[in-house]
Design an enzyme around this catalytic site. Structure first.
Site, mmCIF file in Angstrom:
data_model
loop_
_atom_site.group_PDB
_atom_site.id
_atom_site.type_symbol
_atom_site.label_atom_id
_atom_site.label_comp_id
_atom_site.label_asym_id
_atom_site.label_seq_id
_atom_site.Cartn_x
_atom_site.Cartn_y
_atom_site.Cartn_z
ATOM 1 N N SER A 6 0.816 -1.211 0.000
ATOM 2 C CA SER A 6 0.000 0.000 0.000
ATOM 3 C C SER A 6 0.847 1.257 0.000
ATOM 4 C CB SER A 6 -0.919 0.019 1.235
ATOM 5 O OG SER A 6 -0.143 0.010 2.427
ATOM 6 N N HIS B 291 -3.665 -4.046 -5.004
ATOM 7 C CA HIS B 291 -3.822 -3.464 -3.673
ATOM 8 C C HIS B 291 -5.248 -3.655 -3.183
ATOM 9 C CE1 HIS B 291 -4.069 0.317 -0.956
ATOM 10 N NE2 HIS B 291 -3.722 -0.740 -0.254
ATOM 11 N N GLU C 177 -7.025 -1.936 -6.314
ATOM 12 C CA GLU C 177 -6.265 -1.118 -7.260
ATOM 13 C C GLU C 177 -5.298 -2.019 -8.021
ATOM 14 O OE1 GLU C 177 -5.826 3.270 -5.345
ATOM 15 O OE2 GLU C 177 -4.810 1.678 -4.236
ATOM 16 N N ASN D 143 -5.086 6.617 -1.738
ATOM 17 C CA ASN D 143 -4.306 7.329 -0.729
ATOM 18 C C ASN D 143 -3.841 8.700 -1.210
ATOM 19 O OD1 ASN D 143 -4.585 5.373 1.249
ATOM 20 N ND2 ASN D 143 -2.790 4.235 0.572
#
Length: 650
Positions: free
Chosen positions: A122, A143, A155, A194
């Site tokens: 991550s 991910h 992801e 993120n």
């Protein structure tokens, strides 16, 4: 390298992510081997899978037994054994680059050149991990989000050398296990999700550090006024303040002083008992709507929208992928690109420019793509274009629902899976607009269902009540009434929770078919409320006073079988029979006489509110009206000729 060649999967790591990925892989029908370095790690992970699967079986959320799923899982501590026959390997080891290099060096030796090698990292660049192998073209990021069993998003990330073939195979595999993939086409730090959430937590922390706001003001505004699932400081306490701190430090990004102070003091959030809130001696995240004050939410959202402009402008992801990512990965109430278009990208740009000029801080510098959109006049919904193009939409644009009209069937999907399809004011407005605007001459029957695999709709989005004037809530939402009055039959396809406002929407439909695992209820009384979308009246008309009052007064749930016994739904069927049952209903409705069905619905709906004599008069008038239609002539001719009628709605 293709999905057809992926039969066996190996997952390296039995921790929270590793055993979660193993479980969802086995649930999808794949044979999977879970490996960790110690027997106790493997045993703990396997026991966690057993516990989770048993819960899913008890709740009838899986179509086979827990034992059948477990039979597809093998465990080992030997890496070579784990990956020997694997077509896909997913590394889920701790976030240590040297450790991952060691693993991938061994993987190159132990796997064939066709084996797809994925990392669940991550925070580390995919390219840095792939540097350990000579065949970097087969290395990609997959991910998953925690917990993998519940979180729908994955992801699919390109490293610098990842081949399209490898990325496409990974994408297809993610779809095959029932998850929603999004491409991350460049190996940027933070990937998509993120990258967006960084300013959500970071900017309020800077504002509090500079005495421009309080923690409670920030959380109350973002959660209660802007609709996010929780405030930024509450989220930081939940995930661990040190996690965000280390991500910023590794990325050489400025760290808010309040964040640094908490980490230095060891106050890391819920896991230490104290963070931004006190969970040991205090009441935790106890902010209320009235704490919001004058918090500058636009400053926070402008930064998130600017990061979205970076992702889109640098060809990392499309607006659709960004919005899918934040909704499924973060539970945002709507996509950040959609929100930017709704606010107005010119407003966002002006905010950033002002802040950049006032502070000189790089984090406020507008991205060139955002500037380009505004210069081209693409400022959002009102301008007809922004991140999205709205000019060509025949209906809409719709943010929270999807629709498709094919062969006379209008298929409508409530698209808020991260909120279990809770009915927000915006979603109800979109339902109203769609059913009011669609060309009914093209529609024979409509269906409504929920996206995801948990709910038709779990109720109204009560976060929208915080700032509402009580008098604004006294009128029934037109969305419910528009569905009720739609001149074609409407069928609710219910799989999962159908509660509160969701139940009221289903009641506004003409027919309701549900899976056996579905549950129904009117829980508003537990909030001190009553159903406000017609529920008290429609329940009474459908169930009678006694059962309607039981549902409303007690606020309890009933299962699908009881709902069918009571007459609340038309059918309760096993999930494996659900699609066939719906299809049989739709075929009858789609091939039926449009005018006849329209008149039947109108007479039956309006007759409920009239005296028996008046209702019979309406029925007689409807019968007389229909007797002169071409459809009646076709129906009688078909009957005489022993063939299926072909109604044209004339």
């Amino acid at each position: 390298m293709s999905l057809e060649r992926i039969d066996r999967v190996a997952v390296l790591g039995a921790g929270n992510m590793g055993h979660g990925i193993t479980e969802v892989t086995a649930l999808a029908g794949y044979d999977v081997t879970m490996r960790d370095i110690k027997d106790e790690f493997v045993e703990d992970g396997y026991e966690s899978i057993e516990w989770s699967l048993q819960k899913l079986e008890d709740k009838e959320m899986i179509d086979e037994s827990a034992d059948e799923v477990l039979s597809r899982i093998e465990t080992t501590t030997d890496l070579e054994t784990a990956v020997a026959d694997a077509d896909l390997v997913i590394e889920a080891a701790p976030e240590d680059l040297d450790l991952k290099h060691d693993i991938f060096t061994d993987l190159e030796e132990y796997t064939s050149g066709d084996t797809l090698l994925a990392t669940n990292t991550s925070s580390l660049p995919i390219s840095d991990i792939a540097a350990a192998v000579d065949s970097a073209e087969r290395v990609l990021g997959l991910h998953f989000f925690n917990p993998p069993v519940k979180m729908d998003l994955v992801e699919v990330i390109y490293g610098e050398d990842t081949s399209d073939e490898a990325a496409e195979a990974g994408y297809e595999w993610v779809e095959s296990i029932g998850k929603t993939p999004i491409y991350v086409r460049k190996d940027v730090r933070g990937f998509v999700v993120n990258t967006i959430v960084g300013p959500f937590g970071g900017e309020p922390a800077f504002m509090v550090s500079n005495d421009e706001a309080t923690i409670r003001e920030a959380d109350a505004t973002m959660a209660h006024e802007r609709g996010y699932p929780m405030g930024p400081f509450e989220l930081g306490d939940l995930t661990g303040i040190d996690v965000g701190y280390h991500v910023r430090k590794e990325g050489d990004s400025p760290i808010p002083p309040i964040t640094e102070a908490k980490v230095e003091a060891g106050d890391l959030g819920q896991k230490t008992g104290k963070g931004f809130y006190d969970y040991e001696d205090g009441d935790g995240a106890d902010y209320e709507p009235e704490d919001a004050g004058d918090f500058d939410w636009l400053r926070v959202e402008a930064r998130m929208i600017n990061r979205a402009a970076f992702l889109v402008g640098e060809d990392v992801a499309t607006p659709e992928e960004v919005d899918t990512g934040v909704q499924l990965g973060l539970g945002f109430p709507e996509g950040i690109c959609r929100r930017g278009d709704k606010i107005g990208l010119d407003t966002v740009l002006e905010k950033l420019e002002t802040l950049h000029e006032e502070t000189g801080a790089d984090r406020f510098e507008p991205h060139p793509y955002l500037e380009q959109l505004v210069e081209e006049g693409k400022t959002g919904e009102d301008a007809g274009a922004g991140f999205y193009d709205y000019a060509d939409d025949e209906l809409g644009p719709y943010h929270d629902l999807n629709y498709e009209l094919e062969d006379g069937v209008l298929q409508v999907e409530l698209d808020r899976p991260s909120r279990m399809n809770a009915l927000s004011e915006d979603l109800l407005s979109e339902i109203d607009d769609l059913f009011s605007s669609v060309d009914t001459d093209e529609v024979r029957v409509a269906t409504i269902e929920g996206s995801g695999d948990r709910a038709f709709s779990a109720g109204a989005d009560i976060s929208g009540f915080a700032d509402a004037n009580p008098t604004d809530l006294m009128d029934v939402s037109p969305g419910f009434e528009t569905v009720n009055d739609f001149p074609r039959p409407v069928l609710a396809k219910i799989d999962g929770f159908c509660l509160g406002g969701g139940l009221e929407l289903a009641l506004a439909c003409d027919l309701r078919i549900a899976t056996e695992r579905s549950s129904f209820g009117a829980p508003e009384i537990g909030l001190g409320l009553i159903p406000g979308g017609g529920g008290t009246q429609r329940l009474t008309r459908i169930l009678g006073e006694t059962r309607a009052k039981e549902l409303v007064f007690r606020g309890n749930h009933i299962d699908a079988d009881r709902a069918a016994d009571w007459g609340l739904i038309n059918r309760s069927v096993e999930r494996e029979d659900f699609d066939d049952t719906v299809a049989a209903f739709l075929e009858d409705l789609r091939s039926g006489p449009p005018i006849g069905l329209k008149v039947a619905k109108k007479v039956m709906n309006e007759g409920q509110d009239a005296s028996l004599d008046a209702a019979l008069a309406m029925e007689s008038q409807g019968f007389g009206l229909l007797s002169s239609t071409d459809d009646v002539l076709e129906g009688t001719a078909a009957f005489a000729e022993d063939r299926e009628p072909e109604f044209e709605g004339k």
